[in-house]
Design a protein around this motif. Structure first.
Motif, PDB file in Angstrom:
ATOM      1  N   SER A  31    -105.530 -27.244  35.999  1.00 13.75           N
ATOM      2  CA  SER A  31    -104.184 -26.681  36.017  1.00 13.75           C
ATOM      3  C   SER A  31    -104.221 -25.245  36.536  1.00 13.75           C
ATOM      4  O   SER A  31    -103.350 -24.827  37.318  1.00 13.75           O
ATOM      5  N   PHE A  34    -104.753 -25.509  40.373  1.00 13.24           N
ATOM      6  CA  PHE A  34    -103.521 -25.902  41.054  1.00 13.24           C
ATOM      7  C   PHE A  34    -102.482 -24.782  40.986  1.00 13.24           C
ATOM      8  O   PHE A  34    -101.740 -24.556  41.943  1.00 13.24           O
ATOM      9  N   GLY A  35    -102.448 -24.088  39.845  1.00 19.71           N
ATOM     10  CA  GLY A  35    -101.534 -22.954  39.704  1.00 19.71           C
ATOM     11  C   GLY A  35    -101.821 -21.873  40.713  1.00 19.71           C
ATOM     12  O   GLY A  35    -100.909 -21.270  41.290  1.00 19.71           O
ATOM     13  N   PHE A  38    -100.651 -23.327  44.248  1.00 20.42           N
ATOM     14  CA  PHE A  38     -99.194 -23.443  44.319  1.00 20.42           C
ATOM     15  C   PHE A  38     -98.529 -22.077  44.283  1.00 20.42           C
ATOM     16  O   PHE A  38     -97.617 -21.790  45.057  1.00 20.42           O
ATOM     17  N   SER A  39     -98.998 -21.219  43.399  1.00 22.16           N
ATOM     18  CA  SER A  39     -98.368 -19.909  43.237  1.00 22.16           C
ATOM     19  C   SER A  39     -98.623 -19.003  44.432  1.00 22.16           C
ATOM     20  O   SER A  39     -97.775 -18.179  44.778  1.00 22.16           O
ATOM     21  N   TRP A  41     -98.805 -20.108  47.478  1.00 26.00           N
ATOM     22  CA  TRP A  41     -97.796 -20.602  48.413  1.00 26.00           C
ATOM     23  C   TRP A  41     -96.417 -20.055  48.037  1.00 26.00           C
ATOM     24  O   TRP A  41     -95.665 -19.593  48.894  1.00 26.00           O
ATOM     25  N   LEU A  42     -96.114 -20.081  46.735  1.00 24.06           N
ATOM     26  CA  LEU A  42     -94.808 -19.636  46.253  1.00 24.06           C
ATOM     27  C   LEU A  42     -94.579 -18.149  46.511  1.00 24.06           C
ATOM     28  O   LEU A  42     -93.455 -17.717  46.765  1.00 24.06           O
TER      29      LEU A  42
END
Length: 167
Positions: A31, A34-35, A38-39, A41-42
């Motif tokens: 997690s 992936f965080g 993803f973050s 990218w965010l």
């Protein structure tokens, strides 16, 4: 946070063995990974200070659930903290050394030395857990997330006041 993960899980999820809790810790670490992706990218779409503030506040709420010790639900909240913790150090580091000019090397050295807090906090959490409970020990990381949120909020306010307004 991870140092007490297995103890917490076996205490707050009925019939959960240490082996199963260790598997769940690997899920929490995934997690985290992936965080981070993803973050990152965010952050191309959301201001880094704002995202840090949001993530820190979410982790404060998740830690509150962890401290309350709800059967099963608190374990899921603990796993979720890893996702939202994923961007904190790199974002704090980047924010901390920004605009230091000739003091960047010294400032980054101090920030790296501050990591020792990650070595001291588990010791203090252990003392708290021994004198009360593992759940109560999670008040310490919760306090750290409050500090991160305050720092992010201050940085966000500073960037908002200094940014020219579009007309």
């Amino acid at each position: 946070m991870g140092a007490f993960f297995i103890n917490y899980v076996t205490e707050h999820w009925a019939q959960m063995s240490s082996q199963q809790a260790a598997y769940l810790l690997s899920v929490a670490m995934l997690s985290f990974m992936f965080g981070r992706f993803f973050s990152t990218w965010l952050m191309g779409r959301v201001n880094a200070q704002r995202l840090l503030l949001i993530y820190a506040l979410i982790n404060v709420a998740l830690c509150a659930v962890v401290v309350l010790g709800f059967e099963g639900v608190s374990v899921v909240a603990l796993v979720a903290t890893f996702f939202f913790m994923s961007i904190m150090f790199p974002t704090l580091f980047a924010m901390g050394v920004k605009n230091l000019g000739p003091h960047t090397k010294r400032g980054s050295s101090f920030m790296i030395m501050a990591i020792v807090g990650g070595a001291l906090l588990p010791y203090v959490m252990g003392l708290v857990a021994d004198h009360s409970s593992t759940a109560v020990a999670y008040l310490l990381p919760m306090g750290c997330f409050v500090i991160v949120a305050a720092y992010a909020r201050a940085a966000l306010k500073k960037s908002d006041c200094c940014t020219p307004q579009k007309q």
